[in-house]
Design an enzyme around this catalytic site. Structure first.
Site, mmCIF file in Angstrom:
data_model
loop_
_atom_site.group_PDB
_atom_site.id
_atom_site.type_symbol
_atom_site.label_atom_id
_atom_site.label_comp_id
_atom_site.label_asym_id
_atom_site.label_seq_id
_atom_site.Cartn_x
_atom_site.Cartn_y
_atom_site.Cartn_z
ATOM 1 N N GLN A 1 -69.354 -6.101 -1.853
ATOM 2 C CA GLN A 1 -68.196 -6.069 -2.767
ATOM 3 C C GLN A 1 -67.561 -7.438 -2.960
ATOM 4 O O GLN A 1 -66.698 -7.606 -3.824
ATOM 5 C CB GLN A 1 -67.133 -5.094 -2.238
ATOM 6 C CG GLN A 1 -67.611 -3.644 -2.242
ATOM 7 C CD GLN A 1 -66.526 -2.725 -1.731
ATOM 8 O OE1 GLN A 1 -66.363 -2.547 -0.532
ATOM 9 N NE2 GLN A 1 -65.772 -2.144 -2.651
ATOM 10 N N HIS B 1 -72.505 1.399 0.346
ATOM 11 C CA HIS B 1 -72.487 0.095 -0.338
ATOM 12 C C HIS B 1 -73.663 -0.766 0.125
ATOM 13 O O HIS B 1 -74.191 -1.569 -0.639
ATOM 14 C CB HIS B 1 -71.185 -0.659 -0.052
ATOM 15 C CG HIS B 1 -70.016 -0.237 -0.896
ATOM 16 N ND1 HIS B 1 -70.006 -0.348 -2.270
ATOM 17 C CD2 HIS B 1 -68.814 0.297 -0.574
ATOM 18 C CE1 HIS B 1 -68.848 0.085 -2.754
ATOM 19 N NE2 HIS B 1 -68.102 0.497 -1.741
ATOM 20 N N GLY C 1 -61.345 -0.097 3.436
ATOM 21 C CA GLY C 1 -62.662 -0.564 3.848
ATOM 22 C C GLY C 1 -63.226 -1.539 2.833
ATOM 23 O O GLY C 1 -62.917 -1.463 1.640
ATOM 24 N N CYS D 1 -62.546 3.419 -4.712
ATOM 25 C CA CYS D 1 -63.302 2.248 -4.279
ATOM 26 C C CYS D 1 -62.728 1.013 -4.951
ATOM 27 O O CYS D 1 -62.413 1.048 -6.138
ATOM 28 C CB CYS D 1 -64.764 2.434 -4.664
ATOM 29 S SG CYS D 1 -65.817 1.061 -4.174
ATOM 30 N N LEU D 2 -62.584 -0.065 -4.191
ATOM 31 C CA LEU D 2 -62.040 -1.305 -4.758
ATOM 32 C C LEU D 2 -62.902 -1.824 -5.901
ATOM 33 O O LEU D 2 -62.413 -2.524 -6.781
ATOM 34 C CB LEU D 2 -61.929 -2.378 -3.668
ATOM 35 C CG LEU D 2 -60.921 -2.093 -2.549
ATOM 36 C CD1 LEU D 2 -61.029 -3.147 -1.462
ATOM 37 C CD2 LEU D 2 -59.508 -2.018 -3.094
ATOM 38 N N HIS E 1 -69.015 6.223 2.937
ATOM 39 C CA HIS E 1 -68.661 5.485 1.719
ATOM 40 C C HIS E 1 -69.050 4.006 1.848
ATOM 41 O O HIS E 1 -69.732 3.455 0.988
ATOM 42 C CB HIS E 1 -67.157 5.625 1.457
ATOM 43 C CG HIS E 1 -66.693 4.848 0.258
ATOM 44 N ND1 HIS E 1 -66.227 5.460 -0.880
ATOM 45 C CD2 HIS E 1 -66.643 3.505 0.021
ATOM 46 C CE1 HIS E 1 -65.923 4.520 -1.782
ATOM 47 N NE2 HIS E 1 -66.144 3.343 -1.252
ATOM 48 N N GLU E 2 -68.632 3.395 2.965
ATOM 49 C CA GLU E 2 -68.865 1.949 3.125
ATOM 50 C C GLU E 2 -70.337 1.626 3.321
ATOM 51 O O GLU E 2 -70.847 0.650 2.770
ATOM 52 C CB GLU E 2 -68.040 1.399 4.297
ATOM 53 C CG GLU E 2 -66.532 1.478 4.120
ATOM 54 C CD GLU E 2 -66.021 0.835 2.841
ATOM 55 O OE1 GLU E 2 -66.644 -0.132 2.357
ATOM 56 O OE2 GLU E 2 -65.013 1.315 2.296
HETATM 57 NI NI NI Z 1 -66.183 1.322 -1.969
#
Ligand code: NI
Length: 188
Positions: free
Chosen positions: A50, A145, A45, A99-100, A141-142
């Site tokens: 991000q 953000h 995701g 997480c990226l 999670h997404e």
């Molecule tokens: Ni993340």
């Protein structure tokens, strides 16, 4: 085009992202570029903050986990102006999250099992649904953000202490990462 991923410490990750309108410039290209960026980084995701854009656009590629979750075969949704409007916290579930924007870290996070979400799809058609299962975890999670939140915000004070040094290394740019990253510029 592959965007660099903004890493923990970048202020944009702490901003509340804005809704967009249908005439947002080159939205199709942005979504295609986000897809390319996600594929390059190997994540499931990606939220627009991000890549440094404080707007409510999220893409997912759950096909990547379809060996474990066959229901998500070929499931690559786009969520525009997504908002979680209700949490059903009668039941919670704990799963490991990464997480990226926090490379090299993974922690168990407890979240409600069911959420009610409103969003627009790529055609700007409106949806309002109760979601459960693994998708509900990824959505939380997404969509966090989009509220300027990260999964580490859900950890206990004890676990936060344990990862403090790693977080400091991320801010300083002292970490290994297999994809393009963007660390906070040193201020002095
Ligand atoms: Ni993340």
């Amino acid at each position: 085009m592959i965007y660099p991923i903004y890493i923990y410490g970048q202020p944009v990750l702490r901003e509340v992202a804005a809704d967009i309108t249908k005439d947002y410039p080159e939205l199709d290209k942005l979504i295609a570029d986000m897809r390319e960026t996600l594929a390059h980084s190997g994540g499931i995701g990606l939220a627009a903050p991000q890549i440094g854009l404080s707007i409510r656009v999220v893409i997912m590629d759950l096909d990547l986990i379809s060996d474990d979750y066959p229901a998500y075969k070929d499931f690559r949704p786009t969520y525009i102006n997504a908002h979680i409007v209700e949490y059903d916290d009668k039941e919670t579930e704990t799963s490991d999250e990464g997480c990226l924007s926090l490379p090299g870290l993974s922690e168990p996070v407890r979240r409600p099992k069911r959420i009610r979400v409103q969003w627009l799809d790529e055609k700007f058609e409106a949806h309002d649904e109760w979601i459960d299962g693994y998708l509900a975890v990824v959505m939380q999670h997404e969509f966090d953000h989009l509220e300027g939140k990260l999964y580490i915000d859900h950890l206990s004070a004890f676990r936060k202490t344990l990862i403090k040094k790693k977080l400091q290394s991320l801010i300083k740019g002292d970490f290994d990462c297999s994809y393009k990253c963007k660390v906070r510029k040193p201020t002095r």
